[in-house]
Design a protein around this motif. Structure first.
Motif, PDB file in Angstrom:
ATOM      1  N   ILE A 129       8.556   0.631  -4.830  1.00 25.29           N
ATOM      2  CA  ILE A 129       7.269   1.315  -4.657  1.00 25.29           C
ATOM      3  C   ILE A 129       6.178   0.615  -5.459  1.00 25.29           C
ATOM      4  CG2 ILE A 129       6.011   3.457  -5.116  1.00 25.29           C
ATOM      5  CD1 ILE A 129       8.607   4.970  -4.571  1.00 25.29           C
ATOM      6  N   ALA A 130       6.492   0.289  -6.724  1.00 24.71           N
ATOM      7  CA  ALA A 130       5.498  -0.361  -7.585  1.00 24.71           C
ATOM      8  C   ALA A 130       5.043  -1.686  -6.991  1.00 24.71           C
ATOM      9  CB  ALA A 130       6.074  -0.572  -8.985  1.00 24.71           C
ATOM     10  N   LEU A 131       5.991  -2.472  -6.513  1.00 23.37           N
ATOM     11  CA  LEU A 131       5.664  -3.776  -5.938  1.00 23.37           C
ATOM     12  C   LEU A 131       4.876  -3.627  -4.650  1.00 23.37           C
ATOM     13  CD1 LEU A 131       6.094  -6.855  -6.186  1.00 23.37           C
ATOM     14  CD2 LEU A 131       8.191  -6.571  -4.865  1.00 23.37           C
ATOM     15  N   HIS A 132       5.283  -2.685  -3.834  1.00 20.28           N
ATOM     16  CA  HIS A 132       4.618  -2.451  -2.554  1.00 20.28           C
ATOM     17  C   HIS A 132       3.181  -1.963  -2.729  1.00 20.28           C
ATOM     18  CE1 HIS A 132       3.441  -0.336   1.041  1.00 20.28           C
ATOM     19  NE2 HIS A 132       3.758   0.839   0.547  1.00 20.28           N
ATOM     20  N   HIS A 133       2.918  -1.223  -3.800  1.00 19.39           N
ATOM     21  CA  HIS A 133       1.587  -0.664  -4.014  1.00 19.39           C
ATOM     22  C   HIS A 133       0.574  -1.680  -4.532  1.00 19.39           C
ATOM     23  CE1 HIS A 133       2.742   3.899  -4.177  1.00 19.39           C
ATOM     24  NE2 HIS A 133       2.871   3.351  -2.983  1.00 19.39           N
ATOM     25  N   ILE A 134       1.026  -2.825  -5.013  1.00 22.29           N
ATOM     26  CA  ILE A 134       0.079  -3.848  -5.480  1.00 22.29           C
ATOM     27  C   ILE A 134      -0.810  -4.343  -4.335  1.00 22.29           C
ATOM     28  CG2 ILE A 134      -0.162  -6.155  -6.478  1.00 22.29           C
ATOM     29  CD1 ILE A 134       2.360  -5.592  -8.112  1.00 22.29           C
ATOM     30  N   PRO A 135      -0.239  -4.877  -3.236  1.00 24.54           N
ATOM     31  CA  PRO A 135      -1.113  -5.307  -2.137  1.00 24.54           C
ATOM     32  C   PRO A 135      -1.803  -4.149  -1.426  1.00 24.54           C
ATOM     33  CG  PRO A 135       1.193  -5.541  -1.523  1.00 24.54           C
ATOM     34  CD  PRO A 135       1.167  -5.221  -2.982  1.00 24.54           C
ATOM     35  N   ALA A 136      -1.146  -2.978  -1.370  1.00 23.95           N
ATOM     36  CA  ALA A 136      -1.781  -1.822  -0.726  1.00 23.95           C
ATOM     37  C   ALA A 136      -3.032  -1.397  -1.492  1.00 23.95           C
ATOM     38  CB  ALA A 136      -0.796  -0.662  -0.639  1.00 23.95           C
ATOM     39  N   ALA A 137      -2.933  -1.366  -2.828  1.00 21.12           N
ATOM     40  CA  ALA A 137      -4.086  -0.990  -3.649  1.00 21.12           C
ATOM     41  C   ALA A 137      -5.180  -2.045  -3.580  1.00 21.12           C
ATOM     42  CB  ALA A 137      -3.650  -0.780  -5.102  1.00 21.12           C
ATOM     43  N   PHE A 138      -4.782  -3.321  -3.517  1.00 17.58           N
ATOM     44  CA  PHE A 138      -5.756  -4.400  -3.384  1.00 17.58           C
ATOM     45  C   PHE A 138      -6.530  -4.238  -2.075  1.00 17.58           C
ATOM     46  CE2 PHE A 138      -7.299  -8.578  -2.251  1.00 17.58           C
ATOM     47  CZ  PHE A 138      -7.723  -9.113  -3.455  1.00 17.58           C
ATOM     48  N   ALA A 139      -5.797  -3.929  -1.008  1.00 17.45           N
ATOM     49  CA  ALA A 139      -6.447  -3.721   0.286  1.00 17.45           C
ATOM     50  C   ALA A 139      -7.376  -2.510   0.232  1.00 17.45           C
ATOM     51  CB  ALA A 139      -5.393  -3.529   1.373  1.00 17.45           C
ATOM     52  N   LEU A 140      -6.946  -1.438  -0.450  1.00 16.77           N
ATOM     53  CA  LEU A 140      -7.798  -0.257  -0.591  1.00 16.77           C
ATOM     54  C   LEU A 140      -9.079  -0.596  -1.342  1.00 16.77           C
ATOM     55  CD1 LEU A 140      -8.360   2.786  -0.409  1.00 16.77           C
ATOM     56  CD2 LEU A 140      -7.034   3.078  -2.518  1.00 16.77           C
ATOM     57  N   GLY A 141      -8.957  -1.316  -2.457  1.00 15.13           N
ATOM     58  CA  GLY A 141     -10.144  -1.716  -3.215  1.00 15.13           C
ATOM     59  C   GLY A 141     -11.094  -2.546  -2.390  1.00 15.13           C
ATOM     60  N   THR A 142     -10.534  -3.446  -1.591  1.00 19.08           N
ATOM     61  CA  THR A 142     -11.358  -4.291  -0.727  1.00 19.08           C
ATOM     62  C   THR A 142     -12.113  -3.459   0.305  1.00 19.08           C
ATOM     63  OG1 THR A 142      -9.828  -6.148  -0.976  1.00 19.08           O
ATOM     64  CG2 THR A 142     -11.326  -6.216   0.901  1.00 19.08           C
ATOM     65  N   VAL A 143     -11.416  -2.504   0.926  1.00 20.57           N
ATOM     66  CA  VAL A 143     -12.051  -1.637   1.926  1.00 20.57           C
ATOM     67  C   VAL A 143     -13.168  -0.808   1.291  1.00 20.57           C
ATOM     68  CG1 VAL A 143     -11.671   0.379   3.398  1.00 20.57           C
ATOM     69  CG2 VAL A 143     -10.071  -1.535   3.468  1.00 20.57           C
ATOM     70  N   LEU A 144     -12.928  -0.283   0.094  1.00 17.43           N
ATOM     71  CA  LEU A 144     -13.952   0.518  -0.582  1.00 17.43           C
ATOM     72  C   LEU A 144     -15.199  -0.311  -0.869  1.00 17.43           C
ATOM     73  CD1 LEU A 144     -11.650   2.491  -3.050  1.00 17.43           C
ATOM     74  CD2 LEU A 144     -12.977   3.479  -1.173  1.00 17.43           C
ATOM     75  N   LEU A 145     -15.003  -1.534  -1.339  1.00 12.34           N
ATOM     76  CA  LEU A 145     -16.155  -2.386  -1.657  1.00 12.34           C
ATOM     77  C   LEU A 145     -16.891  -2.815  -0.394  1.00 12.34           C
ATOM     78  CD1 LEU A 145     -14.855  -4.685  -4.551  1.00 12.34           C
ATOM     79  CD2 LEU A 145     -16.403  -2.728  -4.703  1.00 12.34           C
ATOM     80  N   THR A 146     -16.153  -3.149   0.644  1.00 11.94           N
ATOM     81  CA  THR A 146     -16.804  -3.584   1.880  1.00 11.94           C
ATOM     82  C   THR A 146     -17.512  -2.433   2.580  1.00 11.94           C
ATOM     83  OG1 THR A 146     -14.719  -3.340   3.082  1.00 11.94           O
ATOM     84  CG2 THR A 146     -15.274  -5.534   2.286  1.00 11.94           C
ATOM     85  N   ASN A 147     -17.120  -1.195   2.226  1.00 14.02           N
ATOM     86  CA  ASN A 147     -17.824  -0.027   2.755  1.00 14.02           C
ATOM     87  C   ASN A 147     -18.920   0.446   1.807  1.00 14.02           C
ATOM     88  OD1 ASN A 147     -16.595   1.312   5.407  1.00 14.02           O
ATOM     89  ND2 ASN A 147     -14.932   0.328   4.279  1.00 14.02           N
ATOM     90  N   LYS A 148     -19.367  -0.488   0.950  1.00 12.30           N
ATOM     91  CA  LYS A 148     -20.535  -0.285   0.089  1.00 12.30           C
ATOM     92  C   LYS A 148     -20.341   0.798  -0.969  1.00 12.30           C
ATOM     93  CE  LYS A 148     -22.893  -3.264   2.583  1.00 12.30           C
ATOM     94  NZ  LYS A 148     -21.917  -3.516   3.646  1.00 12.30           N
ATOM     95  N   GLN A 149     -19.087   1.011  -1.413  1.00 19.29           N
ATOM     96  CA  GLN A 149     -18.848   1.927  -2.516  1.00 19.29           C
ATOM     97  C   GLN A 149     -19.153   1.217  -3.833  1.00 19.29           C
ATOM     98  OE1 GLN A 149     -17.971   5.264  -1.972  1.00 19.29           O
ATOM     99  NE2 GLN A 149     -18.456   4.586   0.114  1.00 19.29           N
ATOM    100  N   SER A 150     -19.645   1.965  -4.806  1.00 17.94           N
ATOM    101  CA  SER A 150     -19.983   1.357  -6.087  1.00 17.94           C
ATOM    102  C   SER A 150     -18.714   0.954  -6.842  1.00 17.94           C
ATOM    103  CB  SER A 150     -20.785   2.356  -6.941  1.00 17.94           C
ATOM    104  OG  SER A 150     -19.965   3.439  -7.341  1.00 17.94           O
TER     105      SER A 150
END
Length: 238
Positions: A129-150
């Motif tokens: 789970i820990a390993l799997h969540h690294i790229p998932a969280a990275f993708a989430l952060g990317t989506v948040l930033l590209t959707n103009k979140q601060s």
């Protein structure tokens, strides 16, 4: 479960998501290799460890719940856009919009993954789970930033995602101890749902076509390494 395992679950996801401030998400080769490795490791521990454990109690309904978990993940991905296996899509708008569907589905996904951790020694599942969540969280952060979140909102929502797997563990632990109810007899079925989720995610990562259908040596090495580590851990427990 040891405190360090809870910390591992949280900080792998948190640092994976906040690392988006230091790396560009698009075409990031290292992220793709981590994704391939995590997919292979997830598939390995699912086949070698989780499935045999789930069937150990001779519950004939486990297979039904594995199928339900697999199908449930397909439904979740209609809202998460496949972030669970590293997919990142550019927004089709210029206005700041919070990706509510992605956030809810991803948090629910992580919460469910954390629930089986309350039963016995689940070291391999913790690492998976820990390993799997690294790229998932990275993708989430990317989506948040590209959707103009601060930056502040991005960190906040990444932290919320990071806390969901530990929250699933604590909730399930309270249930199994009778503090809320008693689901001790249903843990194999809960594990079945997680197995179905893992099977969908890992096979999607492993069997998605490479760019131009070319053989990728580095990806193959990452996949073989992930399977080898899962197999080594399995043989070490025998």
């Amino acid at each position: 479960m040891a405190v360090w395992k809870i910390c591992l679950l949280f900080f792998c996801a948190f640092f994976g998501g906040t690392s988006v401030f230091f790396f560009k998400g698009d075409n990031h080769k290292t992220l793709k290799l981590v994704l391939s490795f995590s997919g292979a490791y997830l598939f390995g521990i699912t086949v070698l460890h989780l499935i045999p454990d789930a069937y150990h109690g001779n519950d004939n309904w486990v297979g039904v719940f594995i199928l339900a978990g697999f199908l449930f993940q397909i439904i979740l991905e209609q809202f998460s856009d496949g972030i669970e296996h590293g997919h990142m899509h550019k927004p089709k708008h210029d206005m700041p919009i919070f990706p509510m569907g992605i956030m809810i589905s991803l948090c629910l996904h992580a919460f469910l993954e954390g629930m089986p951790l309350a039963r016995g020694n689940q070291d391999q599942l913790v690492y998976g789970i820990a390993l799997h969540h690294i790229p998932a969280a990275f993708a989430l952060g990317t989506v948040l930033l590209t959707n103009k979140q601060s930056k502040q909102h991005t960190i906040l929502f990444v932290a919320l995602f990071a806390v969901m797997a530990p929250a699933g563990y604590f909730f399930s632990n309270a249930l199994s101890n009778g503090n809320i109810g008693n689901l001790q007899h249903y843990f194999n079925r809960i594990m079945g749902v997680v197995i179905g989720i893992f099977l969908h995610i890992s096979t999607t990562i492993l069997f998605e076509s490479s760019a131009d259908h070319r053989f990728n040596l580095r990806k193959m090495i990452a996949v073989l390494l992930g399977v080898a580590i899962a197999l080594g851990a399995f043989l070490g427990e025998m």
